[in-house]
Design a protein around this motif. Structure first.
Motif, short mmCIF file in Angstrom:
data_model
loop_
_atom_site.label_atom_id
_atom_site.label_comp_id
_atom_site.label_asym_id
_atom_site.label_seq_id
_atom_site.Cartn_x
_atom_site.Cartn_y
_atom_site.Cartn_z
N CYS A 2 0.85 -1.19 0.00
CA CYS A 2 0.00 0.00 0.00
C CYS A 2 0.89 1.25 0.00
O CYS A 2 2.03 1.21 0.47
N PRO A 53 0.57 6.08 4.01
CA PRO A 53 -0.73 6.67 4.38
C PRO A 53 -0.65 8.18 4.55
O PRO A 53 0.40 8.73 4.89
N ASP A 54 -1.78 8.84 4.32
CA ASP A 54 -1.84 10.30 4.42
C ASP A 54 -1.77 10.76 5.87
O ASP A 54 -2.23 10.06 6.78
N TYR A 108 0.58 -6.20 2.62
CA TYR A 108 -0.76 -6.74 2.83
C TYR A 108 -1.00 -7.11 4.30
O TYR A 108 -0.16 -7.75 4.93
N CYS A 133 -4.01 -2.61 5.30
CA CYS A 133 -3.62 -2.68 3.89
C CYS A 133 -4.34 -3.86 3.24
O CYS A 133 -4.17 -5.01 3.66
N ASP A 189 -5.85 -5.41 -2.53
CA ASP A 189 -5.75 -4.65 -3.79
C ASP A 189 -4.78 -3.48 -3.69
O ASP A 189 -4.67 -2.67 -4.61
N GLY A 190 -4.05 -3.39 -2.55
CA GLY A 190 -3.06 -2.32 -2.40
C GLY A 190 -3.65 -1.00 -1.95
O GLY A 190 -3.00 0.04 -2.08
N HIS A 191 -4.87 -1.02 -1.41
CA HIS A 191 -5.50 0.19 -0.88
C HIS A 191 -5.75 0.02 0.62
O HIS A 191 -6.01 -1.09 1.09
N TRP A 192 -5.70 1.14 1.34
CA TRP A 192 -5.97 1.11 2.78
C TRP A 192 -7.47 0.97 3.01
O TRP A 192 -8.27 1.69 2.40
N LEU A 193 -7.84 0.04 3.88
CA LEU A 193 -9.24 -0.23 4.17
C LEU A 193 -9.63 0.41 5.50
O LEU A 193 -8.88 0.32 6.47
#
Length: 284
Positions: A130, A133-134, A148, A170, A173-177
Motif C-alpha cells: 500500500c 498513508p496520508d 498486505y 492494507c 488490492d493495495g489500498h488502505w481499508l
C-alpha cells in the motif's frame, strides 16, 4: 507375336505405417531401399530412425514410433500455485495465480514446448504494498508496515478527538481499508447559566474560554474565566453571583439607626435623641 521381355526390379517391403505411428518419411535417394524417419514438432522418435529394405522384402528393424513430448509437473512458486491441467504434453498451457495479498510479476501463462520444458520463465508472487498513508490535521500516524494486512494507527494531538476508524488495514488490492479519520477539537459542555449573572463565549472548544459577570448589586464568587481543557471539562467550577450586603451600621452615641435592610441599594437613617443635634448625613 513379340513377347515382352522380363525385367528385374528392386524388392519392395511393406509400406511404413506413417499415420499409425505419427511418422514423417524422408527417403534417402542416394541409397536404394533405405528410408529415414522423423517426427512432427512436439513429438519424439522412439526406435531406429533409419531402416533398410532387405532382399527378403522385410525391413531390417521394427518401425519406430513418434511419441508426444511430455513436460514435467508444473513447478510450484512461492505464495502462488499453478492451475490444474488434464495433461502436460507438448502445447499444454498452465495459468499461475497468487495468494491474496500477493501480486503476479511476469507471464501468468507457461507452455510445454517441443523440448519438454516449460516456457517462458516462471512468474513470481510479490507482496502487495500500500502507499504511504496520508497525514491528518492535528493527528499522529503510526505506520506498522505497508504490505498486505499491515496496519496504520491514527491518534490525535492533545485537545482533539478522533472521528472515524483509528486503525486502517492494507488490503489485497493495495489500498488502505477503513476510511480516513479526522481529528476535531475537543468540545466542552455549554457554559452553565448563573442566576443574576451572565456568561460570554464564542466557542466551546479546547483552549477557548468563557467569562462570567454579575448583575448590578451582586458580586462574583469563584473564577470569572473558565478554560476548556483537552479532556472536554472546564478547568474550574461555575462561579455564582451573590447579593451584595453591607455590614450592620455602627451605633452612634445619643442616637439610633432606623432600617434593618442591609442589601445593595437599601438605606438607613440616623437620628438623635431629644436634646441632641445630628452632625453629618442622616441617610446612608
Amino acid at each position: 507375336d513379340k513377347k515382352q521381355m522380363p525385367t528385374c526390379v528392386p524388392s519392395k517391403c511393406q509400406e511404413p505405417p506413417l499415420l499409425l505411428h505419427d511418422l514423417v518419411l524422408q527417403e534417402i535417394t542416394s541409397e536404394l531401399g533405405v528410408v529415414k524417419f522423423s517426427c512432427r514438432e512436439g513429438y519424439v522418435l522412439q526406435g531406429s530412425p533409419v531402416l533398410r529394405c532387405l532382399p527378403s522384402r522385410h525391413w531390417n528393424d521394427s518401425f519406430p514410433v513418434c511419441k508426444l513430448v511430455l513436460c514435467p509437473k508444473p513447478p510450484d512458486i512461492d505464495y502462488g500455485e499453478p492451475g490444474s491441467v488434464p495433461s502436460v504434453h507438448y502445447g499444454s498451457k498452465v495459468q499461475y495465480s497468487c495468494m491474496d495479498g500477493f501480486l503476479l510479476q511476469g507471464q501468468a501463462e507457461i507452455t510445454c514446448n517441443a523440448d519438454g520444458e516449460w516456457s517462458p520463465d516462471l512468474p513470481n508472487c510479490v507482496p502487495v504494498e500500500c502507499p504511504q498513508p496520508d497525514e491528518i490535521l492535528n493527528g499522529i500516524v503510526d505506520v506498522q508496515g505497508l504490505t498486505y494486512l499491515s496496519s496504520v494507527l491514527y491518534t490525535c494531538k492533545p485537545g482533539f478527538e478522533l472521528i472515524g476508524n483509528a486503525t486502517l488495514i492494507c488490503g489485497a488490492d493495495g489500498h488502505w481499508l477503513g476510511g480516513m479519520p479526522v481529528c476535531k477539537p475537543v468540545k466542552c459542555r455549554p457554559a452553565r447559566e448563573i442566576p443574576n449573572g451572565k456568561s460570554s463565549s464564542y466557542s466551546l472548544h479546547f483552549g477557548q474560554t468563557v467569562t462570567y459577570s454579575c448583575s448590578k448589586g451582586f458580586w462574583l464568587e469563584g473564577q470569572p474565566i473558565l478554560t476548556c481543557l483537552e479532556t472536554g471539562e472546564w478547568d474550574a467550577d461555575t462561579p455564582v453571583c451573590k447579593e451584595i450586603a453591607c455590614d450592620p451600621p455602627d451605633a452612634i452615641e445619643n442616637g439610633f439607626v432606623e432600617g434593618a435592610d442591609y442589601r445593595y441599594g437599601a438605606v438607613i437613617i440616623y437620628s438623635c435623641m431629644p436634646g441632641f443635634q445630628l452632625t453629618g448625613p442622616a441617610i446612608q
